[in-house]
Write a protein that holds these residues in place. Sequence first.
Motif, mmCIF file in Angstrom:
data_model
loop_
_atom_site.group_PDB
_atom_site.id
_atom_site.type_symbol
_atom_site.label_atom_id
_atom_site.label_comp_id
_atom_site.label_asym_id
_atom_site.label_seq_id
_atom_site.Cartn_x
_atom_site.Cartn_y
_atom_site.Cartn_z
ATOM 1 N N ASN A 155 0.799 -1.128 0.083
ATOM 2 C CA ASN A 155 -0.026 -0.115 0.072
ATOM 3 C C ASN A 155 0.907 1.348 -0.133
ATOM 4 O O ASN A 155 0.503 2.378 -0.623
ATOM 5 C CB ASN A 155 -0.955 -0.049 1.132
ATOM 6 C CG ASN A 155 -2.101 -0.754 1.079
ATOM 7 O OD1 ASN A 155 -2.619 -1.136 0.113
ATOM 8 N ND2 ASN A 155 -2.984 -1.021 2.167
ATOM 9 N N ILE A 183 -4.374 9.447 2.833
ATOM 10 C CA ILE A 183 -5.770 9.169 2.847
ATOM 11 C C ILE A 183 -6.517 10.500 3.160
ATOM 12 O O ILE A 183 -6.329 10.626 4.347
ATOM 13 C CB ILE A 183 -6.158 7.996 3.418
ATOM 14 C CG1 ILE A 183 -5.255 6.710 2.913
ATOM 15 C CG2 ILE A 183 -7.635 7.596 3.041
ATOM 16 C CD1 ILE A 183 -5.528 5.341 3.679
ATOM 17 N N GLN A 236 -12.276 9.701 3.341
ATOM 18 C CA GLN A 236 -12.212 8.580 2.542
ATOM 19 C C GLN A 236 -11.834 7.432 3.702
ATOM 20 O O GLN A 236 -11.612 6.092 3.260
ATOM 21 C CB GLN A 236 -11.051 8.727 1.406
ATOM 22 C CG GLN A 236 -11.611 9.629 0.503
ATOM 23 C CD GLN A 236 -12.347 8.810 -0.469
ATOM 24 O OE1 GLN A 236 -11.772 7.948 -1.200
ATOM 25 N NE2 GLN A 236 -13.623 9.459 -0.581
ATOM 26 N N SER A 240 -11.701 2.892 3.350
ATOM 27 C CA SER A 240 -10.549 2.371 3.109
ATOM 28 C C SER A 240 -10.375 0.741 3.610
ATOM 29 O O SER A 240 -9.844 0.230 3.272
ATOM 30 C CB SER A 240 -9.351 3.134 3.690
ATOM 31 O OG SER A 240 -9.303 3.078 4.946
ATOM 32 N N THR A 243 -11.251 0.225 -3.583
ATOM 33 C CA THR A 243 -9.998 0.660 -3.972
ATOM 34 C C THR A 243 -9.970 1.699 -4.990
ATOM 35 O O THR A 243 -10.998 2.081 -5.461
ATOM 36 C CB THR A 243 -9.383 -0.803 -4.577
ATOM 37 O OG1 THR A 243 -7.882 -0.367 -4.935
ATOM 38 C CG2 THR A 243 -10.101 -1.187 -5.631
ATOM 39 N N SER A 244 -8.943 2.403 -4.779
ATOM 40 C CA SER A 244 -8.755 3.531 -5.746
ATOM 41 C C SER A 244 -7.975 3.109 -6.966
ATOM 42 O O SER A 244 -7.532 3.789 -7.870
ATOM 43 C CB SER A 244 -7.678 4.715 -5.186
ATOM 44 O OG SER A 244 -6.527 4.215 -4.540
#
Length: 289
Positions: free
Chosen positions: A32, A62, A66, A70, A76-77
């Motif tokens: 991540n 983040i 958001q 998460s 997910t982005s």
Amino acid sequence: MIKALSEDLRNKISAGEVVERPASVVKELIENGLDAGSTEISIVIEKGGHQIIQVRDNGSGIPADQLPASIMRFHTSKINSIDDLYSINTLGFRGEALASICSVSEMSIISSSGNDEGAELPIINGSPGEVQPAARIDGTEITIRNLFYNIPARKKFLKTPRTELRKIVDVVRCYGLAFPEVRFKLIADNRTIFHLLAEPLENRIDHLLDPTYSRNLLPLNITKGDYSFSGFIGNLNLIRSRPGEQYLFLNRRFIKDRLINQAIYRAYESLIKRGEFPFFVINLILPLD
């Protein structure tokens, strides 16, 4: 009667696919951080990860609004449509890691994005609390406490802290070799295991394995059309009687592939005996599709 499983139960079941041991948690959190564009990642471990795992990065962070999303499954982005599956350029993409981890631990996320102030989200047993103001940290810090505290059967199968720490060291070593331009720090029980600066790969090999290795490396750099192979192979001074120092990366993701390993071993065929293994760190760059 057929009925839907609760969200909590779904997350605990899926955690078995993502979280096998403390090293699995470290792997997911490092990925991540790297996907967020970090240039520095710090890992703090207590009791082999049984007690505390904390990973801090200086990535994009983040936004406060958001944070609750998460930790939700399949949020997910990194991908938006099915076509994105053919052009994945991130290490993670499924949107399952944080949801799985927080369902089997006590977790908190502190993050700040851009010039925004920091925010903290506490999570217990997969349930998020209220987002709270926190200090700006220019990145994200995730702290996991008491892994598997709510699944005693899983906790029972963890190895000793020393064994679990060794697995974590192996994970950090792999990412350190794949991303030599990223600074890594690993602290276990107040003892610094690694403190790596951004550096060329041959120097990173010295710092992660042994200071003598760089004197025994042969550079590899081959490009054929859209495919390239780069890295280092060891000379005969780095032949070992057991496997374990064969590092193969596909687009910088650590993989194990028996066929490719055998192809490399065959290059040494007339130089080494059966049961001997050469050292290599090779990154294969292939088109994303």
